[in-house]
Design an enzyme around this catalytic site. Structure first.
Site, PDB file in Angstrom:
ATOM      1  N   SER A 148       3.912  57.368 -12.675  1.00 17.17           N
ATOM      2  CA  SER A 148       3.312  56.350 -13.530  1.00 17.17           C
ATOM      3  C   SER A 148       2.146  56.889 -14.356  1.00 17.17           C
ATOM      4  CB  SER A 148       2.902  55.137 -12.702  1.00 17.17           C
ATOM      5  OG  SER A 148       2.477  54.072 -13.525  1.00 17.17           O
ATOM      6  N   HIS A 149       0.955  56.359 -14.123  1.00 15.85           N
ATOM      7  CA  HIS A 149      -0.224  56.694 -14.909  1.00 15.85           C
ATOM      8  C   HIS A 149      -0.988  57.883 -14.341  1.00 15.85           C
ATOM      9  CE1 HIS A 149      -1.243  54.111 -11.608  1.00 15.85           C
ATOM     10  NE2 HIS A 149      -2.518  54.421 -11.712  1.00 15.85           N
ATOM     11  N   ASP A 156       1.362  54.244 -20.874  1.00 16.11           N
ATOM     12  CA  ASP A 156       1.066  55.236 -19.838  1.00 16.11           C
ATOM     13  C   ASP A 156       2.197  56.239 -19.670  1.00 16.11           C
ATOM     14  OD1 ASP A 156       2.919  53.511 -18.647  1.00 16.11           O
ATOM     15  OD2 ASP A 156       2.078  53.804 -16.653  1.00 16.11           O
ATOM     16  N   ASP A 179       4.933  56.572 -17.772  1.00 12.10           N
ATOM     17  CA  ASP A 179       6.341  56.171 -17.747  1.00 12.10           C
ATOM     18  C   ASP A 179       6.635  54.946 -18.595  1.00 12.10           C
ATOM     19  OD1 ASP A 179       4.999  54.428 -16.002  1.00 12.10           O
ATOM     20  OD2 ASP A 179       6.747  54.169 -14.720  1.00 12.10           O
ATOM     21  N   ASP A 199       5.332  51.792 -18.612  1.00  9.08           N
ATOM     22  CA  ASP A 199       5.334  50.421 -18.103  1.00  9.08           C
ATOM     23  C   ASP A 199       3.979  49.729 -18.207  1.00  9.08           C
ATOM     24  OD1 ASP A 199       4.042  51.750 -16.062  1.00  9.08           O
ATOM     25  OD2 ASP A 199       5.396  51.103 -14.471  1.00  9.08           O
ATOM     26  N   ARG A 200       2.928  50.448 -18.601  1.00  8.48           N
ATOM     27  CA  ARG A 200       1.611  49.831 -18.748  1.00  8.48           C
ATOM     28  C   ARG A 200       1.189  49.821 -20.205  1.00  8.48           C
ATOM     29  NH1 ARG A 200      -1.937  50.895 -13.411  1.00  8.48           N
ATOM     30  NH2 ARG A 200      -0.226  51.205 -11.954  1.00  8.48           N
ATOM     31  N   LYS A 211       7.374  46.020 -15.301  1.00  6.00           N
ATOM     32  CA  LYS A 211       6.405  45.817 -16.368  1.00  6.00           C
ATOM     33  C   LYS A 211       6.810  46.692 -17.544  1.00  6.00           C
ATOM     34  CE  LYS A 211       3.163  48.681 -13.655  1.00  6.00           C
ATOM     35  NZ  LYS A 211       3.701  48.472 -12.301  1.00  6.00           N
TER      36      LYS A 211
END
Length: 543
Positions: free
Chosen positions: A113-114, A277, A279, A281-282, A376
């Site tokens: 992720s982030h 981010d 991947d 999703d944010r 998300k």
């Protein structure tokens, strides 16, 4: 191409968290580590024989090699087909969409992720279920149990599959379909939003800057925002995915996206800014000289949802994670719809979305989404804002001012203490837990405690109960402090302290958030003794 069984033994610590298993890249690259966890995914979900999966990731270091290993393991375990993004790239929401539209048995997403990427940074693997969402707790528990009893894993002896060209190829008896990672996602966005209105917005001279942070959303944003919607070339920056994210930290917040914040706060800055981010999703939303907190952004999207074609008929309900501010609750009340409060972790929204109880949902950690996928979705949130701006013909600042005037302002901030000694962090939380029954009625830093508890969630759809989800302390006047240990890091513990205060005085709606929250910040320190437990004089990150 011969499948064979490799002897192995259980490896400690392979328990998936809310977003899969995250460790240092070197750990995943160590002998048998990746293979053990992937085999546990197959065994914990009923085996791979005859099944179809989606595979892709955010392009971080080791993404390409891990994808080849997983393909050979899927083939050896009898999978019928794997749909994989070109060059093993897929944003997390795009992977969720592919799982859903192809009705696959799930998907394996390679991402932390982030978190930063690189040989000395972080890597992650998570399994998404057939609904496109992160594996629910029952499923992750079965995967974890499988990691503790493995004696072997299956893998195919084969050369690497060419993932640089779209099309179909066989790996043993398994079909591999290499797809354009952007195409299906872009078509979905066009069905949701009023692309013509957004095109007209850009033709009017509207300027935006989207910072992809050298991560996977870059190709998606260029294809949709520049090529499809007509934003000037260069509106999307840092658009080429990099294994180490340009040696940056792909977390869309004012700290790590400082260049974007500086650009939007310049006198001649763009009208609108956004970031995503690692991947995809944010998201972070910024207007000219106007930062929008994720909690406020979620509330604004809900309040303006009828301006978007896909949501013009109204919302079935909304949902937020417990630490997210209650700004959404006020909007839901005005709309006459339910607002659900869930634990942190996107998987908790899945049942609500699948059951048709919620349409929009979000978390304070820069994640927002809807029932279009079961993840998300950062770029979706950005397009949602563009749709609102095109329809309302106002600036971000004007929209926020009108929103606060109508609903009041939930001043909100999150203070992160990163890489804290795990024992010290657990002692802080345990100390609070032991005092919960005594706190109501006490005065802390001049504020009265109205209530205190440890949040537990009873799922209204399947009846499952999730306890131990964070310490909540409610203060007089609508103030709130939440203490929670995060599971997204790879070393030590991250203590997250969430601070909130409601303001309805029209003259106090434009105050500096940290100043407005000063009494709540003082109460948090008095309650928990953060400095004493962590040795920190200040948070590492304030958002």
């Amino acid at each position: 191409m011969t499948p064979h069984r490799v002897d192995t033994k259980p490896i400690d610590g392979q328990k998936p968290g809310t977003s899969g298993l995250r460790k240092k890249t070197s750990v995943f690259m160590s002998p048998h580590y990746l293979e053990n966890f992937v085999q546990a995914i197959f065994e914990g979900t009923g085996g791979a024989s005859g099944k179809t999966y989606v595979l892709g990731g955010d392009g971080r270091y080791f993404n390409d090699r891990a994808a080849q290993v997983i393909l050979r393991m899927a083939a050896a375990n009898g999978a019928a087909k794997v749909i994989v993004g070109k060059n093993a790239l897929l944003s997390t929401p795009a992977a969720s969409n592919l799982i859903r539209i192809n009705k696959t048995d799930g998907g394996i997403i390679l991402s932390a992720s982030h978190n930063p990427g690189g040989p000395d940074e972080d890597f992650g693997v998570k399994f998404n279920a057939a609904n496109g969402g992160p594996a629910p707790e029952g499923m992750t528990e079965k995967i974890f149990e499988a990691t503790k009893s493995l004696t072997s894993y299956q893998i195919l002896d084969a050369q690497d599959v060419d993932l640089s060209t779209t099309g179909e190829v066989m790996l043993g008896a398994m079909q591999i379909q290499v797809v354009d990672p952007v195409a299906d996602y872009a078509r979905m966005m066009e069905k949701i939003f009023d692309f013509n209105a957004i095109r007209a917005l850009f033709k009017s001279g509207f300027r935006m800057r989207f910072d992809a942070m050298h991560a996977v959303t870059g190709p998606y944003a260029r294809a949709i925002i520049e090529d499809e919607l007509g934003a000037p070339a260069g509106s999307v920056v840092n658009a080429v995915p990099s294994p180490d994210f340009g040696k940056g930290h792909p977390d869309p917040n004012p700290i790590w996206a400082k260049e974007l914040m500086d650009a939007l706060h310049a006198e001649d800055g763009p009208d609108f800014g956004a970031a995503s981010d690692g991947d995809g999703d944010r998201n972070m939303i910024v207007g000219h000289k106007a930062y929008v907190t994720p909690s406020d952004s979620l509330a604004v999207l809900a309040a303006n949802a009828k301006l978007v074609p896909a949501y013009a008929g109204g919302l079935a309900g909304v949902a937020r994670s417990m630490p997210t501010s209650k700004a959404l609750d006020r909007v839901a009340e005005s709309l006459g719809i339910d607002c659900y409060e869930t634990p942190t972790g996107w998987k908790f929204f899945g049942n609500l979305l699948d059951a048709g109880r919620a349409t929009l949902c979000g978390e304070e950690s820069a994640g927002t989404g809807s029932d279009h996928v079961r993840e998300k979705d950062g770029l979706w949130a950005v397009l949602f804002w563009l749709n609102i701006l095109a329809a309302r013909k106002q600036s971000v600042s004007e929209i926020m001012a009108e929103h606060w005037a109508a609903y009041g302002r939930n001043y909100y901030s999150r203070h992160d203490y990163e890489a804290v000694d795990s024992d010290a962090a657990n002692a802080l939380v345990a100390g609070l837990r032991d005092r919960l029954g005594d706190l109501p009625g006490q005065s802390v830093a001049g504020l009265k405690v109205d209530a205190a508890d440890e949040f537990a969630y009873d799922d209204p759809v399947d009846g499952s109960r999730s306890a131990g989800q964070g310490i909540r302390v409610m203060l007089e006047g609508g103030g709130r402090v939440v203490f929670r240990l995060s599971g997204t890091g790879t070393q030590g513990a991250t203590l997250r302290v969430y601070l909130e205060r409601v303001e309805t005085d029209p003259a106090r709606l434009q105050d500096d958030p940290q100043e407005a929250l000063a009494p709540i910040i003082a109460a948090a320190e008095a309650l928990a003794g953060i400095k004493e437990h962590t040795g920190r004089d200040a948070p590492d990150v304030i958002t």
